[in-house]
Design an enzyme around this catalytic site. Structure first.
Site, mmCIF file in Angstrom:
data_model
loop_
_atom_site.group_PDB
_atom_site.id
_atom_site.type_symbol
_atom_site.label_atom_id
_atom_site.label_comp_id
_atom_site.label_asym_id
_atom_site.label_seq_id
_atom_site.Cartn_x
_atom_site.Cartn_y
_atom_site.Cartn_z
ATOM 1 N N HIS A 82 0.869 -1.194 0.000
ATOM 2 C CA HIS A 82 0.000 0.000 0.000
ATOM 3 C C HIS A 82 0.895 1.230 0.000
ATOM 4 O O HIS A 82 1.818 1.332 0.799
ATOM 5 C CB HIS A 82 -0.874 -0.051 1.266
ATOM 6 C CG HIS A 82 -1.821 1.088 1.437
ATOM 7 N ND1 HIS A 82 -2.319 1.832 0.390
ATOM 8 C CD2 HIS A 82 -2.388 1.603 2.559
ATOM 9 C CE1 HIS A 82 -3.143 2.761 0.860
ATOM 10 N NE2 HIS A 82 -3.199 2.656 2.168
ATOM 11 N N GLU A 84 0.140 4.451 0.647
ATOM 12 C CA GLU A 84 -0.123 5.609 1.511
ATOM 13 C C GLU A 84 1.106 5.815 2.410
ATOM 14 O O GLU A 84 1.781 4.868 2.814
ATOM 15 C CB GLU A 84 -1.399 5.411 2.341
ATOM 16 C CG GLU A 84 -1.840 6.723 2.982
ATOM 17 C CD GLU A 84 -3.294 6.751 3.458
ATOM 18 O OE1 GLU A 84 -3.972 5.719 3.453
ATOM 19 O OE2 GLU A 84 -3.732 7.857 3.867
ATOM 20 N N ASP A 86 1.933 6.427 5.410
ATOM 21 C CA ASP A 86 2.222 5.799 6.712
ATOM 22 C C ASP A 86 2.905 4.447 6.528
ATOM 23 O O ASP A 86 3.456 3.891 7.485
ATOM 24 C CB ASP A 86 0.950 5.671 7.577
ATOM 25 C CG ASP A 86 -0.253 5.123 6.830
ATOM 26 O OD1 ASP A 86 -0.319 5.278 5.594
ATOM 27 O OD2 ASP A 86 -1.137 4.547 7.489
ATOM 28 N N HIS A 148 -8.005 0.347 0.658
ATOM 29 C CA HIS A 148 -8.916 1.432 0.397
ATOM 30 C C HIS A 148 -8.348 2.441 -0.609
ATOM 31 O O HIS A 148 -8.954 3.517 -0.811
ATOM 32 C CB HIS A 148 -9.279 2.149 1.710
ATOM 33 C CG HIS A 148 -8.113 2.904 2.318
ATOM 34 N ND1 HIS A 148 -8.159 4.264 2.519
ATOM 35 C CD2 HIS A 148 -6.887 2.519 2.715
ATOM 36 C CE1 HIS A 148 -7.030 4.685 3.053
ATOM 37 N NE2 HIS A 148 -6.239 3.634 3.186
ATOM 38 N N ASP A 167 -3.968 -2.228 5.306
ATOM 39 C CA ASP A 167 -4.875 -1.556 6.242
ATOM 40 C C ASP A 167 -6.043 -2.437 6.727
ATOM 41 O O ASP A 167 -6.575 -2.229 7.819
ATOM 42 C CB ASP A 167 -5.465 -0.299 5.596
ATOM 43 C CG ASP A 167 -4.485 0.864 5.565
ATOM 44 O OD1 ASP A 167 -3.526 0.873 6.359
ATOM 45 O OD2 ASP A 167 -4.681 1.773 4.742
ATOM 46 N N TYR A 195 -11.910 1.962 13.115
ATOM 47 C CA TYR A 195 -11.075 1.962 11.909
ATOM 48 C C TYR A 195 -11.925 1.664 10.672
ATOM 49 O O TYR A 195 -11.841 2.350 9.652
ATOM 50 C CB TYR A 195 -9.941 0.923 12.049
ATOM 51 C CG TYR A 195 -8.891 1.114 10.990
ATOM 52 C CD1 TYR A 195 -7.821 1.970 11.205
ATOM 53 C CD2 TYR A 195 -8.997 0.497 9.759
ATOM 54 C CE1 TYR A 195 -6.879 2.191 10.216
ATOM 55 C CE2 TYR A 195 -8.063 0.705 8.769
ATOM 56 C CZ TYR A 195 -7.002 1.553 9.003
ATOM 57 O OH TYR A 195 -6.081 1.778 8.024
ATOM 58 N N HIS A 228 -1.687 -1.887 10.755
ATOM 59 C CA HIS A 228 -1.874 -1.086 11.981
ATOM 60 C C HIS A 228 -2.400 -1.997 13.086
ATOM 61 O O HIS A 228 -3.260 -2.843 12.835
ATOM 62 C CB HIS A 228 -2.918 0.013 11.786
ATOM 63 C CG HIS A 228 -2.567 1.043 10.769
ATOM 64 N ND1 HIS A 228 -1.603 2.002 10.980
ATOM 65 C CD2 HIS A 228 -3.063 1.284 9.531
ATOM 66 C CE1 HIS A 228 -1.531 2.793 9.906
ATOM 67 N NE2 HIS A 228 -2.397 2.374 9.014
HETATM 68 FE FE1 FEO Z 1 -4.141 3.665 3.979
HETATM 69 FE FE2 FEO Z 1 -2.483 2.900 6.828
HETATM 70 O O1 FEO Z 1 -2.742 3.743 5.188
#
Ligand code: FEO
Length: 403
Positions: A82, A84, A86, A148, A167, A195, A228
């Site tokens: 992913h 993104e 983070d 996502h 995620d 979440y 996460h």
């Molecule tokens: Fe969609 Fe944890 O970044």
């Protein structure tokens, strides 16, 4: 300062080498009251492989945890599930330090990573269903487009029956414990729901399809490693069942009364609506926006049947906190809701009509007449508010009886 961080063994070939962010309280508008973690995983195969990286400020924590197992320069491949930031924020730096032979991502992920970081490098695109041999074990890639982000994918390590789910199945929760079975059940379910509601809710129809698809692939999944929060190593079906429930958004007798107030008039109306709801058997949740974050409202909507929204009118407009939460909720596309609008005003009263427009845009079934009153509600107005609450509760009963 040379802090020492240790990797945590997850399965025969896999270590968790991520970072724990105890301080974060805002994640692009989502209140992360319990912090978060950015999980990365080291697959100790013939070709050592790093699955995902972490948010940029946590690069040294990632490197330190990797170094507790192997020299980071022994990593042969990096897989980015992913893009993104983070999970990819320190990818370019890690790439420079580790100098892997290859970096892999989905087709969309390869493009997104290069665009994000303006990199002039080659990322190997992998397609849905493709496999990558690491010598003694094999990774299989499963595209999860729009869950996502367009680039999102899962990676499955069959030898360890482990799904790296980026995620999905994650939560924002900082903890010293790395596994879900070490954490209080109530905290787990609340944070996983929060979440889902704040990140995945708009894509619920795709979640339903993905669950069916993963099922049809016949993969044995004993462990889920999300990007996460804690890792699921016992009873993974529990989080899968929660997702199956949340993606349907079956209506319940729960009604949210979300409002703000300038001089307590809209608040008095909210309380009267709440009384009407309770008198007729609904479960009322009053959510005053002066003390309620938008992401708490989103969390509560996940298993609600009604959304009733109250606003004062300020300078011919909806009150700013109410506009904020409606904008946020509209993007999350909650389904199967009924609702109403109400509020007090001084001279124009446009705010209630603006709430009504927003509820219509969200395809929320209108119940009764919206209630708009000048200045301070009298007994008759409060009785109308109670009646509106009762009407909503009665309609919820009907809906739930037919489910
Ligand atoms: Fe969609 Fe944890 O970044």
């Amino acid at each position: 300062m040379n802090e020492q961080f240790k990797a945590v063994r997850v399965s025969e070939h896999v270590y968790w080498v991520g970072a724990v962010d105890w301080a974060v309280r805002d994640f692009h508008g989502y209140s992360t009251d319990r912090g978060s973690s950015y999980n990365a995983y080291l697959v100790m195969a013939d070709a050592v492989t790093l699955i995902d990286t972490v948010k940029a400020p946590f690069k040294n924590e990632l490197l330190s945890r990797i170094a507790s197992v192997i020299d980071p320069r022994d990593i042969r491949y990096i897989v980015s599930n992913h893009s993104e930031m983070d999970h990819s924020g320190c990818l370019a730096d890690i790439w420079d330090i580790v100098r892997p032979e290859k970096v892999f991502a989905s087709v969309m992920g390869a493009k997104a990573l290069l665009e994000h970081f303006h990199l002039d490098r080659e990322i190997v695109p992998v397609k849905d269903g493709e496999s990558l041999s690491l010598g003694n074990v094999e990774l299989r890639f499963i595209e999860t487009r729009m869950l996502h982000w367009p680039d999102s994918m899962f990676t499955y390590l069959g030898e360890d029956q482990l799904l790296f789910s980026q995620d999905a199945f994650g939560m924002h929760l900082a903890s010293g414990e790395r596994f879900a079975d070490e954490i209080d059940d109530g905290v787990l379910e609340y944070e996983a729901a929060k979440y889902y509601a704040n990140i995945l809710l708009p894509y619920s129809p795709l979640v339903a399809k993905l669950l069916a698809r993963v099922d049809s692939l016949g993969l044995t999944i004993e462990t889920i490693g999300p990007d996460h929060g804690p890792i699921w190593r016992k009873d993974v079906q529990r989080i899968v069942d929660w997702y199956a429930r949340w993606c349907v958004q079956k209506p319940t007798l729960k009604a949210l009364v979300v409002y703000d107030t300038m001089w307590q008039s809209t608040a008095a109306m909210a309380r009267a609506i709440g009384e009407g709801l309770v008198e007729s058997g609904a479960s009322a949740r009053l959510m005053p926006l002066a003390s309620t974050h938008r992401s708490q409202v989103a969390t509560e909507i996940l298993d609600a049947g009604a959304l009733i929204v109250g606003t004062p009118t300020l300078n011919n407009n909806i009150f700013p906190t109410v506009a904020d939460v409606l904008t946020y909720l509209k993007g999350l596309r909650p389904r199967n809701l009924i609702g109403a609008a109400f509020g007090s005003y001084g001279w124009s009263g446009d705010g209630v009509a603006q709430v009504r427009d927003a509820l219509n845009q969200m395809k929320i079934e209108p119940i009764g007449e919206d209630i708009k009153i000048k200045y301070v509600p009298d007994d008759e107005t409060l009785a109308r508010c109670r009646s509106l609450g009762k009407l909503v509760a009665e309609r919820l009963e009907e809906i739930c009886a037919h489910e």
